[in-house]
Design a protein around this motif. Structure first.
Motif, PDB file in Angstrom:
ATOM      1  N   GLU A 174       0.836  -1.209   0.000  1.00 31.31           N
ATOM      2  CA  GLU A 174       0.000   0.000   0.000  1.00 31.31           C
ATOM      3  C   GLU A 174       0.868   1.255   0.000  1.00 31.31           C
ATOM      4  OE1 GLU A 174      -3.579   2.050   2.660  1.00 31.31           O
ATOM      5  OE2 GLU A 174      -2.341   0.455   3.503  1.00 31.31           O
ATOM      6  N   LEU A 175       1.921   1.248   0.818  1.00 30.75           N
ATOM      7  CA  LEU A 175       2.787   2.420   0.897  1.00 30.75           C
ATOM      8  C   LEU A 175       3.571   2.605  -0.403  1.00 30.75           C
ATOM      9  CD1 LEU A 175       3.250   4.546   3.010  1.00 30.75           C
ATOM     10  CD2 LEU A 175       5.152   3.220   3.916  1.00 30.75           C
ATOM     11  N   GLU A 176       3.948   1.486  -1.026  1.00 29.75           N
ATOM     12  CA  GLU A 176       4.650   1.588  -2.309  1.00 29.75           C
ATOM     13  C   GLU A 176       3.758   2.216  -3.370  1.00 29.75           C
ATOM     14  OE1 GLU A 176       5.635   0.570  -6.352  1.00 29.75           O
ATOM     15  OE2 GLU A 176       3.978  -0.352  -5.220  1.00 29.75           O
ATOM     16  N   ARG A 177       2.467   1.869  -3.344  1.00 28.06           N
ATOM     17  CA  ARG A 177       1.529   2.477  -4.285  1.00 28.06           C
ATOM     18  C   ARG A 177       1.420   3.987  -4.042  1.00 28.06           C
ATOM     19  NH1 ARG A 177       0.720   0.135  -8.738  1.00 28.06           N
ATOM     20  NH2 ARG A 177       2.957   0.195  -8.311  1.00 28.06           N
ATOM     21  N   LEU A 178       1.393   4.370  -2.778  1.00 25.66           N
ATOM     22  CA  LEU A 178       1.300   5.793  -2.445  1.00 25.66           C
ATOM     23  C   LEU A 178       2.528   6.556  -2.923  1.00 25.66           C
ATOM     24  CD1 LEU A 178      -0.127   5.546   1.191  1.00 25.66           C
ATOM     25  CD2 LEU A 178      -1.328   6.401  -0.810  1.00 25.66           C
ATOM     26  N   LEU A 179       3.706   5.984  -2.699  1.00 23.49           N
ATOM     27  CA  LEU A 179       4.938   6.659  -3.100  1.00 23.49           C
ATOM     28  C   LEU A 179       5.094   6.666  -4.617  1.00 23.49           C
ATOM     29  CD1 LEU A 179       5.524   6.522  -0.063  1.00 23.49           C
ATOM     30  CD2 LEU A 179       7.897   5.980  -0.622  1.00 23.49           C
ATOM     31  N   THR A 180       4.653   5.594  -5.261  1.00 26.80           N
ATOM     32  CA  THR A 180       4.720   5.575  -6.721  1.00 26.80           C
ATOM     33  C   THR A 180       3.834   6.665  -7.315  1.00 26.80           C
ATOM     34  OG1 THR A 180       5.188   3.194  -6.749  1.00 26.80           O
ATOM     35  CG2 THR A 180       4.329   4.167  -8.772  1.00 26.80           C
ATOM     36  N   ALA A 181       2.637   6.813  -6.766  1.00 27.86           N
ATOM     37  CA  ALA A 181       1.731   7.848  -7.254  1.00 27.86           C
ATOM     38  C   ALA A 181       2.306   9.242  -7.043  1.00 27.86           C
ATOM     39  CB  ALA A 181       0.378   7.727  -6.558  1.00 27.86           C
ATOM     40  N   ALA A 182       3.000   9.433  -5.928  1.00 28.69           N
ATOM     41  CA  ALA A 182       3.502  10.767  -5.592  1.00 28.69           C
ATOM     42  C   ALA A 182       4.850  11.075  -6.238  1.00 28.69           C
ATOM     43  CB  ALA A 182       3.610  10.910  -4.075  1.00 28.69           C
ATOM     44  N   PHE A 183       5.759  10.070  -6.286  1.00 28.47           N
ATOM     45  CA  PHE A 183       7.141  10.349  -6.687  1.00 28.47           C
ATOM     46  C   PHE A 183       7.610   9.565  -7.903  1.00 28.47           C
ATOM     47  CE2 PHE A 183       7.218  10.766  -1.912  1.00 28.47           C
ATOM     48  CZ  PHE A 183       7.154  12.149  -1.906  1.00 28.47           C
ATOM     49  N   GLY A 184       6.770   8.711  -8.469  1.00 22.00           N
ATOM     50  CA  GLY A 184       7.201   7.904  -9.605  1.00 22.00           C
ATOM     51  C   GLY A 184       7.604   8.763 -10.795  1.00 22.00           C
ATOM     52  N   THR A 185       8.469   8.215 -11.621  1.00 27.04           N
ATOM     53  CA  THR A 185       8.940   8.950 -12.806  1.00 27.04           C
ATOM     54  C   THR A 185       8.291   8.456 -14.090  1.00 27.04           C
ATOM     55  OG1 THR A 185      10.818   7.415 -12.980  1.00 27.04           O
ATOM     56  CG2 THR A 185      11.160   9.469 -11.736  1.00 27.04           C
ATOM     57  N   ASP A 186       7.670   7.281 -14.059  1.00 23.84           N
ATOM     58  CA  ASP A 186       7.023   6.725 -15.240  1.00 23.84           C
ATOM     59  C   ASP A 186       5.519   6.994 -15.174  1.00 23.84           C
ATOM     60  OD1 ASP A 186       7.096   4.873 -17.662  1.00 23.84           O
ATOM     61  OD2 ASP A 186       5.652   3.843 -16.361  1.00 23.84           O
ATOM     62  N   THR A 187       4.995   7.635 -16.191  1.00 25.02           N
ATOM     63  CA  THR A 187       3.582   8.021 -16.182  1.00 25.02           C
ATOM     64  C   THR A 187       2.661   6.815 -16.068  1.00 25.02           C
ATOM     65  OG1 THR A 187       4.010  10.016 -17.484  1.00 25.02           O
ATOM     66  CG2 THR A 187       1.761   9.157 -17.503  1.00 25.02           C
ATOM     67  N   ALA A 188       2.930   5.772 -16.832  1.00 23.67           N
ATOM     68  CA  ALA A 188       2.072   4.588 -16.804  1.00 23.67           C
ATOM     69  C   ALA A 188       2.057   3.950 -15.422  1.00 23.67           C
ATOM     70  CB  ALA A 188       2.540   3.581 -17.854  1.00 23.67           C
ATOM     71  N   ALA A 189       3.231   3.888 -14.783  1.00 21.50           N
ATOM     72  CA  ALA A 189       3.304   3.307 -13.445  1.00 21.50           C
ATOM     73  C   ALA A 189       2.538   4.153 -12.433  1.00 21.50           C
ATOM     74  CB  ALA A 189       4.762   3.172 -13.014  1.00 21.50           C
ATOM     75  N   ARG A 190       2.625   5.466 -12.568  1.00 21.35           N
ATOM     76  CA  ARG A 190       1.907   6.337 -11.639  1.00 21.35           C
ATOM     77  C   ARG A 190       0.394   6.210 -11.829  1.00 21.35           C
ATOM     78  NH1 ARG A 190       4.004  12.340 -11.755  1.00 21.35           N
ATOM     79  NH2 ARG A 190       2.897  12.375  -9.744  1.00 21.35           N
ATOM     80  N   VAL A 191      -0.039   6.165 -13.066  1.00 23.48           N
ATOM     81  CA  VAL A 191      -1.473   6.022 -13.339  1.00 23.48           C
ATOM     82  C   VAL A 191      -1.986   4.689 -12.806  1.00 23.48           C
ATOM     83  CG1 VAL A 191      -3.188   5.766 -15.175  1.00 23.48           C
ATOM     84  CG2 VAL A 191      -1.456   7.576 -15.320  1.00 23.48           C
ATOM     85  N   GLU A 192      -1.190   3.632 -12.983  1.00 26.02           N
ATOM     86  CA  GLU A 192      -1.584   2.321 -12.457  1.00 26.02           C
ATOM     87  C   GLU A 192      -1.683   2.351 -10.937  1.00 26.02           C
ATOM     88  OE1 GLU A 192      -0.015  -2.333 -12.401  1.00 26.02           O
ATOM     89  OE2 GLU A 192       1.165  -0.767 -13.394  1.00 26.02           O
TER      90      GLU A 192
END
Length: 647
Positions: A174-192
């Protein structure tokens, strides 16, 4: 020959691997920044320390954060210490061996401030995520949630697959999803990641997604190409005040500050030439309109701020176009965040309705306990007992007295329930024998008599227990609440009261439907003359019925006292609701009382939800609604046949 040998030796040495860099070497390279550490300078130091990938790095950072690292003033090397009296044994930070002994005066302790310690704690997270101790792993996750950084994302992802604890693993995901949404660099990964979060209603999820939709106002003409525009905004709206829009136009050179009257007057005075201003004689400037016209002419001729009569901030900003621009530059991310928050909002709404239903059910169970005794008394005897609330108060005080005698809260409450029933049953029987039986078929006199008794019982309670609220402490296992998520939760005390109400519902149904007493009560309720001719003593049934209703009120007092203050006036808070419950449900009917309590409990909570700041208004609206309801159904939800129906 010698030259060839030297050259070959040099090449051999050059080919050998360089000596491994120790942690002490890195610390010495950054010694000035470590000695005078600050939040700004410490980050590159930590980056180089962590980059060594040495096994002792975690221990060093932990002890540095704990202010347990010392520096030898003579050698400038950093050590751990073991203190034995006045002797400080210096321990090598890599080997753990004692290398020297010093006195405190020969050493300097590293004392990082709170800001530096916070940065060190954040850096430690990546080590703690794989710590063998599950509590430390949970602490690391809490630290990430509290102060998340982009650097946490990679170590968090790396720790998920090897996590043996399923609960901690789910938290990491769950926390990884939160950080990916906030700080991810890949648009597709953030949207997912944002899509995965759309099913969560936790506060931290909403806190992570809301910043993605933050906007800043801009002039439409100043928006750079490729900006993620949210849409047009109007000055004066919550997104953009008129003053902020006006300042924005001034900064862009599209407007000038409006000179006030004093500024305009000073400009006129400063530009008087040969007794005139902008060709207008000073003698003619005897009105405000004339001075304003002269200033307009002066602004066209001289270097003074331009001004248009009647110009206001609103009129100036009304001629410009403004837009809101997302601070998040990726339009796909903001679109996904907007859809996710809409989905979360719908789920939150559904959960709020469920939480409101639980609150209504909890309140209904309290009203049912408070009113069921009155329903039996009123239904069988047609006695308006205004002292019913005082029987509730007597039950609560019985529980309080027993807790003073029995220190164990669980045992005292278990003893208090039958004891409160016995005390209030006896009080009810005494009241029926001494007062009520002489006032049958005289409802007004009965009402006045029981009202006087209620006042007397309140005063007696004040004389015995005083006016200060007394605590009725719930057992420890009733502390806390059953929390389903960040929206839905109900205290264990309320659950216990609900269970108690169900138990009494079943017991009363068994008594009234499966026992001789219940048969006689129902017979007297439906037709007292016929019951008397069949050998049933109505006088005895009335006495037992009044005692039973009073005893149940005493048990309700114990339950209510677990979460409400026990005072001499506590019963007055429930007498009105009890009568409303009985009348709405149907006089003398258990199922009617249950439905009436449910209706009033849900109605009150619903009104309070719409008007949470004014509980008195909620009570008023509820009474008005019930009055209207009774006009259409005067006998209640379930009308009772027999004597109660005839009255």
């Amino acid at each position: 020959m010698l030259r060839t040998l030297v050259t070959g030796l040099f090449l051999l040495l050059a080919a050998l691997p360089a000596a491994a860099q120790t942690l002490q070497d890195v610390l010495q390279q950054h010694r000035p920044d470590i000695e005078k550490a600050s939040r700004r300078t410490i980050e590159p130091v930590l980056a180089d320390i962590i980059a060594t990938d040495l096994p002792e790095v975690q221990l060093f950072l932990e002890r540095w954060e704990a202010r347990d690292v010392w520096q030898d003033d003579e050698t400038a090397l950093f050590h751990f210490v073991e203190i034995d009296g006045d002797t400080y044994a210096l321990i090598d930070i890599s080997t753990g061996e004692v290398v020297a002994e010093k006195t405190k005066s020969e050493l300097s302790q590293l004392r990082p401030n709170s800001g530096v310690r916070g940065v060190i704690a954040a850096a430690l997270v990546q080590f703690q995520l794989g710590d063998p101790d599950p509590d430390r792993r949970m602490d690391a996750l809490a630290a990430i949630q509290r102060d998340a950084e982009p650097s946490h994302l990679a170590p968090l992802r790396a720790s998920i697959d090897d996590e043996p604890d399923l609960v901690i693993k789910a938290r990491k995901i769950e926390l990884e999803r939160l950080l990916t949404a906030a700080f991810g660099t890949d648009t597709a990964a953030r949207v997912e990641a944002i899509g995965d979060l759309s099913t969560s209603i936790s506060l931290e999820t909403r806190a992570a997604l809301n910043p993605l939709l933050n906007t800043r106002p801009m002039l439409a003409d100043a928006v750079p190409d490729g900006a993620n525009v949210a849409g047009p905004i109007t000055p004066g709206s919550p997104e953009l005040s008129v003053e902020a829009a006006y300042d924005m136009m001034i900064d862009a050179g599209l407007a000038q500050p409006i000179p006030d009257a004093a500024t305009r007057k000073a400009a006129l005075v400063a530009n008087i030439t040969d007794g005139a201003v902008a060709g207008v004689p000073v003698a003619e400037l005897d009105t405000q309109e004339a001075r304003d016209a002269a200033y307009v002419q002066l602004a066209a001729m001289a270097d003074v701020p331009a001004w248009t009569p009647g110009a206001t901030h609103d009129s100036i900003v009304g001629d410009a176009d403004f837009v809101a621009v997302y601070t998040e530059p990726d339009a796909e991310v903001t679109r996904a965040a907007r859809n996710a928050l809409a989905s979360i909002s719908a789920r939150v709404g559904a959960n709020q309705v469920f939480d409101l239903a639980l609150d209504g059910l909890s309140l209904a169970s309290i009203y049912f306990l408070a009113a069921i005794g009155l329903a039996i008394t009123f239904g069988v005897m047609r006695v308006i007992n205004m002292a019913h609330g005082e029987f509730i108060m007597m039950g609560a005080y019985t529980g309080y007295v027993l807790q003073q005698i029995i220190p164990n809260n669980t045992v005292s409450i278990l003893v208090a329930i039958p004891m409160a029933f016995a005390v209030t049953f006896a009080a009810g029987v005494a009241m029926e024998r001494l007062v009520i039986r002489h006032l049958y078929s005289r409802p007004l006199e009965t009402l006045l008599a029981t009202f006087g008794i209620s006042i007397a019982l309140q005063q007696i309670a004040k004389n015995i227990f005083g006016t200060q609220a007394r605590p009725l402490t719930a057992p420890g296992w009733l502390d806390g609440a059953w929390v389903l998520n960040d929206v839905v939760g109900i205290s264990y005390i309320r659950i216990a009261i609900f269970v108690l109400a169900l138990i009494f519902l079943v017991l009363l149904l068994l008594i009234l439907n499966r026992t001789r007493l219940g048969l006689e009560v129902r017979a007297v309720t439906q037709n007292p003359r016929m019951a008397s001719s069949m050998g049933i003593n109505p006088d005895r049934i009335n006495m037992l019925t009044f005692g039973l209703g009073s005893g149940i009120a005493g048990i309700a007092g114990v339950a209510i006292g677990l979460y409400a203050q026990v005072t001499s006036e506590m019963g007055q808070a429930y007498i009105v609701q009890s009568f409303m419950t009985v009348v709405v449900g149907g006089v003398g009917n258990i199922w009617g009382t249950l439905l009436g309590a449910t209706m009033i409990g849900f109605l009150q909570k619903g009104i309070e939800w719409f008007n949470p700041s004014n509980t008195l208004a909620a009570q008023t609206y509820m009474i008005v609604f019930i009055i209207i309801f009774i006009q259409f159904r005067p006998r209640g939800i379930i009308a009772l046949k027999g004597r109660a129906a005839e009255a």
